[in-house]
Write a protein that holds these residues in place. Structure first.
Motif, PDB file in Angstrom:
ATOM      1  N   PHE A   1     -31.611  -4.009   9.362  1.00 23.23           N
ATOM      2  CA  PHE A   1     -30.423  -4.679   8.834  1.00 23.23           C
ATOM      3  C   PHE A   1     -30.034  -5.915   9.638  1.00 23.23           C
ATOM      4  O   PHE A   1     -29.966  -5.896  10.863  1.00 23.23           O
ATOM      5  N   ASP A   2     -29.739  -6.974   8.900  1.00 21.72           N
ATOM      6  CA  ASP A   2     -29.225  -8.193   9.526  1.00 21.72           C
ATOM      7  C   ASP A   2     -27.747  -8.061   9.870  1.00 21.72           C
ATOM      8  O   ASP A   2     -27.262  -8.726  10.804  1.00 21.72           O
ATOM      9  N   PHE A   3     -27.052  -7.224   9.143  1.00 21.40           N
ATOM     10  CA  PHE A   3     -25.598  -7.101   9.317  1.00 21.40           C
ATOM     11  C   PHE A   3     -25.186  -5.702   8.888  1.00 21.40           C
ATOM     12  O   PHE A   3     -25.621  -5.211   7.839  1.00 21.40           O
ATOM     13  N   ILE A   4     -24.397  -5.047   9.717  1.00 25.03           N
ATOM     14  CA  ILE A   4     -23.827  -3.741   9.370  1.00 25.03           C
ATOM     15  C   ILE A   4     -22.314  -3.870   9.430  1.00 25.03           C
ATOM     16  O   ILE A   4     -21.756  -4.323  10.440  1.00 25.03           O
ATOM     17  N   LEU A   5     -21.643  -3.490   8.367  1.00 24.55           N
ATOM     18  CA  LEU A   5     -20.181  -3.548   8.275  1.00 24.55           C
ATOM     19  C   LEU A   5     -19.636  -2.134   8.360  1.00 24.55           C
ATOM     20  O   LEU A   5     -19.876  -1.302   7.472  1.00 24.55           O
ATOM     21  N   SER A   6     -18.901  -1.841   9.428  1.00 26.28           N
ATOM     22  CA  SER A   6     -18.300  -0.514   9.587  1.00 26.28           C
ATOM     23  C   SER A   6     -16.866  -0.532   9.094  1.00 26.28           C
ATOM     24  O   SER A   6     -16.027  -1.280   9.614  1.00 26.28           O
ATOM     25  N   THR A   7     -16.574   0.312   8.118  1.00 25.36           N
ATOM     26  CA  THR A   7     -15.226   0.377   7.546  1.00 25.36           C
ATOM     27  C   THR A   7     -14.486   1.644   7.972  1.00 25.36           C
ATOM     28  O   THR A   7     -13.377   1.884   7.503  1.00 25.36           O
ATOM     29  N   VAL A   8     -15.091   2.469   8.842  1.00 24.53           N
ATOM     30  CA  VAL A   8     -14.503   3.762   9.187  1.00 24.53           C
ATOM     31  C   VAL A   8     -13.652   3.643  10.442  1.00 24.53           C
ATOM     32  O   VAL A   8     -13.766   2.689  11.220  1.00 24.53           O
ATOM     33  N   ASN A   9     -12.791   4.644  10.664  1.00 25.83           N
ATOM     34  CA  ASN A   9     -11.944   4.653  11.857  1.00 25.83           C
ATOM     35  C   ASN A   9     -12.233   5.870  12.735  1.00 25.83           C
ATOM     36  O   ASN A   9     -11.360   6.351  13.457  1.00 25.83           O
ATOM     37  N   ILE A  10     -13.461   6.365  12.652  1.00 27.51           N
ATOM     38  CA  ILE A  10     -13.879   7.521  13.437  1.00 27.51           C
ATOM     39  C   ILE A  10     -14.986   7.117  14.396  1.00 27.51           C
ATOM     40  O   ILE A  10     -15.611   6.068  14.254  1.00 27.51           O
ATOM     41  N   LYS A  11     -15.239   7.971  15.394  1.00 28.55           N
ATOM     42  CA  LYS A  11     -16.288   7.709  16.372  1.00 28.55           C
ATOM     43  C   LYS A  11     -17.631   8.175  15.823  1.00 28.55           C
ATOM     44  O   LYS A  11     -17.768   9.299  15.352  1.00 28.55           O
ATOM     45  N   LEU A  12     -18.615   7.305  15.891  1.00 28.05           N
ATOM     46  CA  LEU A  12     -19.980   7.628  15.481  1.00 28.05           C
ATOM     47  C   LEU A  12     -20.928   7.321  16.629  1.00 28.05           C
ATOM     48  O   LEU A  12     -20.520   6.756  17.656  1.00 28.05           O
ATOM     49  N   ASP A  13     -22.193   7.674  16.449  1.00 28.66           N
ATOM     50  CA  ASP A  13     -23.215   7.332  17.433  1.00 28.66           C
ATOM     51  C   ASP A  13     -23.609   5.876  17.205  1.00 28.66           C
ATOM     52  O   ASP A  13     -24.560   5.572  16.487  1.00 28.66           O
TER      53      ASP A  13
ATOM     54  N   ARG B   1     -26.125  -7.906  13.649  1.00 31.31           N
ATOM     55  CA  ARG B   1     -24.730  -7.764  14.082  1.00 31.31           C
ATOM     56  C   ARG B   1     -24.130  -6.484  13.520  1.00 31.31           C
ATOM     57  O   ARG B   1     -24.257  -6.201  12.326  1.00 31.31           O
ATOM     58  N   LEU B   2     -23.444  -5.729  14.386  1.00 33.13           N
ATOM     59  CA  LEU B   2     -22.613  -4.601  13.968  1.00 33.13           C
ATOM     60  C   LEU B   2     -21.172  -5.075  14.006  1.00 33.13           C
ATOM     61  O   LEU B   2     -20.659  -5.455  15.063  1.00 33.13           O
ATOM     62  N   HIS B   3     -20.525  -5.061  12.850  1.00 32.01           N
ATOM     63  CA  HIS B   3     -19.192  -5.646  12.728  1.00 32.01           C
ATOM     64  C   HIS B   3     -18.189  -4.592  12.272  1.00 32.01           C
ATOM     65  O   HIS B   3     -18.419  -3.883  11.293  1.00 32.01           O
ATOM     66  N   PHE B   4     -17.059  -4.532  12.975  1.00 31.16           N
ATOM     67  CA  PHE B   4     -16.032  -3.530  12.701  1.00 31.16           C
ATOM     68  C   PHE B   4     -14.849  -4.146  11.944  1.00 31.16           C
ATOM     69  O   PHE B   4     -14.252  -5.125  12.404  1.00 31.16           O
ATOM     70  N   VAL B   5     -14.520  -3.543  10.804  1.00 33.81           N
ATOM     71  CA  VAL B   5     -13.253  -3.832  10.130  1.00 33.81           C
ATOM     72  C   VAL B   5     -12.403  -2.575  10.023  1.00 33.81           C
ATOM     73  O   VAL B   5     -11.217  -2.654   9.696  1.00 33.81           O
ATOM     74  N   GLY B   6     -12.997  -1.424  10.282  1.00 33.55           N
ATOM     75  CA  GLY B   6     -12.237  -0.183  10.388  1.00 33.55           C
ATOM     76  C   GLY B   6     -11.671  -0.067  11.793  1.00 33.55           C
ATOM     77  O   GLY B   6     -12.358  -0.362  12.781  1.00 33.55           O
ATOM     78  N   ALA B   7     -10.413   0.336  11.897  1.00 31.35           N
ATOM     79  CA  ALA B   7      -9.721   0.364  13.192  1.00 31.35           C
ATOM     80  C   ALA B   7     -10.102   1.621  13.976  1.00 31.35           C
ATOM     81  O   ALA B   7      -9.359   2.595  14.061  1.00 31.35           O
ATOM     82  N   THR B   8     -11.303   1.601  14.561  1.00 32.90           N
ATOM     83  CA  THR B   8     -11.756   2.692  15.417  1.00 32.90           C
ATOM     84  C   THR B   8     -11.010   2.612  16.738  1.00 32.90           C
ATOM     85  O   THR B   8     -11.144   1.638  17.475  1.00 32.90           O
TER      86      THR B   8
END
Length: 333
Positions: free
Chosen positions: A227-239, A252-259
């Protein structure tokens, strides 16, 4: 008097509430609220999870309605015009305020912090924060585009996402279901990470070309370097290191979910592929306008369930339960 619904204390149910807004400021507009989406940020504010809340608190920052009144110096709007209001109800005077990054301004005034929001029959805001809704967008679905919609659209603009990119979305919910639609219309090859078997088919319908089980480490590991870009929309902890392993070089790993929990990141693994981690909030009024225009052009629509404004507490409980496909909108009748 403005009639609204307010939380009187942290985690309290919303109660009928009236307040006198005072004279309309010369640069302000008053909006007749026809619809207002419920966002998880509203719940966070009701519960004072971020330590920002002031009570009584009237939530609501996904407003769609019509201009009811304008201040003496307002030039950009007319009475009866369809408009919306998102997370910010005003800005200020700082370097970001004189650029296109108004949403990053230190002096920006959130719609529901220190002022009353859109769970009401009317709401007020500065002209600069109000955005016209184009003809062709149904007002009932417009509200979620002003917060959730622009939140997932904004990174496409900020990071120059290309139609040739392979993009993945983590979490197919209130944010993720719009992200899939935007990315598909953008031209990307889209993968949905979801832990819900029921949502796999929905994700394909919404625009994903592929799905991966976010609870299956082996399945995720098999996507290494994709993946060229991953968009995280979750607010939980992941690996997060596992997800970073699926990034392509310079991905790029990009966060829009308020983890809220700290990220446990193996920097060495990122260095080997020159990967990046970033985040972003909602967008500026300029980007909200682009979001609305793009959604209108490509038929991107939040999937919503409508409740009467008087049933706001029932609507909030349903949102908390997670049994929503995918946004709840309150309607003033």
């Amino acid at each position: 008097m403005i009639k609204a619904y307010a939380a009187l204390e942290p985690k309290g149910e919303l109660q009928p509430f009236e307040y006198a807004p005072g004279a309309l400021g010369k640069n302000d507009v008053e909006i007749d609220v026809l619809y207002c989406g419920i966002c998880h940020s509203d719940i966070s504010m009701i519960d004072n999870e971020w330590g920002l809340s002031e009570y009584p608190l009237v939530p609501g920052h996904e407003v769609a309605g019509k201009i009811a009144a304008i201040g003496d110096d307002v030039k950009g709007f007319t009475i009866g015009q369809n408009v919306g209001l998102g997370w910010h109800a005003g800005y200020g005077d700082c370097p970001s305020c004189s650029s296109s990054d108004l949403n990053l301004a230190a002096t920006a005034q959130p719609t529901i912090v220190g002022r009353h929001g859109g769970f009401a029959d009317k709401v007020r805001a500065e002209e600069t924060s109000v955005v016209a809704i184009p003809d062709g967008i149904d007002l009932s679905v417009a509200g979620p585009l002003f917060c959730g919609g622009v939140t997932v659209f904004n990174p496409l603009v900020q990071f120059d996402i290309k139609p040739t990119h392979k993009v993945a979305v983590i979490g197919i919910g209130g944010l993720g279901h719009m992200a899939l639609q935007f990315l598909n219309a953008w031209g990307c090859e889209v993968t949905a990470f979801t832990s819900s078997e029921a949502k796999k088919e929905e994700a394909i319908t919404l625009g994903a070309h592929h799905t991966l089980n976010s609870r299956d480490e082996a399945e995720i590991a098999a996507a290494e370097g994709q993946f060229d870009f991953i968009l995280s929309t979750v607010n939980i902890k992941l690996d997060w290191n596992l997800y970073i392993s699926t990034l392509a070089p310079k991905g790029r790993l990009h966060f829009v979910g308020a983890t809220l929990e700290p990220l446990d990141i193996n920097v060495f693994g990122m260095m080997m592929k020159q990967a990046s981690i970033s985040s972003s909030p909602v967008g500026s009024p300029e980007t909200i306008t682009k979001t609305l225009d793009f959604a209108n052009l490509h038929g991107v629509k939040p999937q919503i369930e409508i409740f009467p404004m008087s049933q706001v507490n029932e609507a909030i409980e349903k949102l908390k339960s997670g049994d929503v496909r995918y946004r709840i909108v309150l309607e003033n009748k």
